[in-house]
Design a protein around this motif. Structure first.
Motif, short mmCIF file in Angstrom:
data_model
loop_
_atom_site.label_atom_id
_atom_site.label_comp_id
_atom_site.label_asym_id
_atom_site.label_seq_id
_atom_site.Cartn_x
_atom_site.Cartn_y
_atom_site.Cartn_z
N SER A 19 0.82 -1.21 0.00
CA SER A 19 0.00 0.00 0.00
C SER A 19 0.86 1.27 0.00
CB SER A 19 -0.94 0.01 1.21
OG SER A 19 -0.20 0.07 2.41
N SER A 54 -5.71 -4.15 -1.92
CA SER A 54 -5.54 -3.13 -2.95
C SER A 54 -6.74 -2.19 -3.00
CB SER A 54 -5.33 -3.80 -4.31
OG SER A 54 -5.21 -2.86 -5.34
N SER A 57 -6.64 0.14 0.11
CA SER A 57 -5.63 1.18 -0.06
C SER A 57 -6.08 2.23 -1.07
CB SER A 57 -4.31 0.54 -0.50
OG SER A 57 -3.30 1.51 -0.64
N SER A 58 -6.64 1.76 -2.19
CA SER A 58 -7.13 2.68 -3.23
C SER A 58 -8.19 3.62 -2.67
CB SER A 58 -7.72 1.88 -4.40
OG SER A 58 -6.77 1.05 -4.99
N VAL A 67 -5.94 10.87 -5.48
CA VAL A 67 -6.22 10.22 -6.76
C VAL A 67 -6.86 11.24 -7.69
CG1 VAL A 67 -7.45 8.36 -7.94
CG2 VAL A 67 -6.54 7.98 -5.63
N ASN A 176 -2.67 7.10 -7.42
CA ASN A 176 -3.18 6.81 -8.76
C ASN A 176 -2.77 5.41 -9.23
OD1 ASN A 176 -4.54 9.38 -9.93
ND2 ASN A 176 -2.68 10.16 -8.98
N LYS A 178 -2.28 2.83 -7.33
CA LYS A 178 -3.09 1.85 -6.61
C LYS A 178 -4.42 1.60 -7.32
CE LYS A 178 -1.11 -0.22 -3.61
NZ LYS A 178 -1.01 -1.64 -3.89
N PHE A 179 -5.05 2.67 -7.80
CA PHE A 179 -6.32 2.50 -8.50
C PHE A 179 -6.15 1.71 -9.79
CE2 PHE A 179 -10.63 3.86 -7.85
CZ PHE A 179 -10.59 4.42 -6.58
N PHE A 182 -5.42 -1.87 -9.01
CA PHE A 182 -6.62 -2.57 -8.57
C PHE A 182 -7.43 -3.07 -9.77
CE2 PHE A 182 -11.22 -2.29 -7.62
CZ PHE A 182 -11.31 -3.36 -6.73
N THR A 218 -1.40 2.57 4.22
CA THR A 218 -1.85 3.78 3.53
C THR A 218 -1.83 4.98 4.47
OG1 THR A 218 -3.30 2.40 2.17
CG2 THR A 218 -3.69 4.77 2.13
#
Length: 251
Positions: A19, A54, A57-58, A67, A176, A178-179, A182, A218
């Motif tokens: 994360s 994930s 964290s996102s 983000v 960003n 992380k997203f 995911f 995170t």
């Protein structure tokens, strides 16, 4: 029972690190092998548990304003398409030729980040242009394909690519990344689920510990920012390269 305790601890540690700077698979995947899981079940069960971390964290990065949805809404569809094609392709083509290339690229990313004094320490993003949007979409597609096809170092490549293209600092790049990660994770997870390669008896409790690890990781990343993320990013990047080297050239 001891296997489950061991895997829950490994999952917590993996999601905590992942994360912050990516590379959690370096910890969790070998742990499944140590616990005696067959390869496909190790990868599938790890993907199930890791995807929950994930997502956690996102979500926390998003709620903290790290983000850029105006940007990644254009990149996400291409990451998804890339991941689908990557999973389909891995069934047809050997991964062996990728090992030396990936090892060299990740070594470059880690060493460059280590010796660059300023990279990722300040957020210099000034807006979306046709050029950086095109490069971002290309990055999302290529990394999505790579994650579906192979995987090691996906987080490192995404963070480094977002910093290079959009001039984010490590905190915003991590959010960003992380997203996008995911998206490729959930795509791969669906394939493993459809193939029946997930052990839910282990996967669900491990996922709970991964959610806790991702939450704390995170929080640490958002509190400490780029000064915490950069050194962990460098260590995990070099760790991925070392893992590939040992597994494929020294053993």
């Amino acid at each position: 029972m001891w296997n489950l305790v061991f895997l829950c601890f490994a999952g917590f540690l993996a999601s905590f690190v992942d994360s912050i700077a990516g590379g959690g698979g370096l910890i969790s995947v070998p742990a499944f092998f140590i616990a005696g899981f067959p390869v496909h079940y190790a990868l599938g069960t790890n993907k199930f548990a890791a995807t929950t971390g994930s997502f956690t964290s996102s979500l926390k990065f998003a709620l903290s304003g790290k983000v850029n949805f105006k940007l990644i809404k254009y990149i996400i569809p291409f990451t998804f398409i890339g991941a689908v094609l990557g999973v389909k392709t891995v069934l047809l083509i050997s991964q062996d030729f990728l090992y030396p290339l990936v090892m060299a690229l990740i070594l470059f990313v880690g060493i460059y980040s280590l010796f660059s004094k300023t990279i990722g320490l300040e957020n210099k993003f000034t807006g979306i242009t046709k050029l950086n949007l095109f490069l971002g979409i290309l990055l999302g597609f290529v990394i999505g394909f790579y994650d579906g096809f192979f995987g090691p170092g996906t987080g490192s490549f995404l963070i480094f690519g977002l910093i290079s293209i959009f001039k984010f600092d490590f905190t915003h790049a991590s959010g960003n990344a992380k997203f996008l990660n995911f998206v490729s994770n959930i795509t791969s997870l669906l394939v493993f689920a459809l193939e029946g390669k997930i052990n839910y008896l282990y996967g669900i409790p491990i996922a709970i510990f991964m959610i806790i690890g991702a939450t704390l990781g995170t929080k640490a990343a958002l509190t400490k920012g780029s000064k915490l993320i950069k050194p962990i990013f460098v260590v995990m990047s070099l760790g991925v390269a070392l893992k590939i080297l040992i597994e494929n050239y020294l053993l």
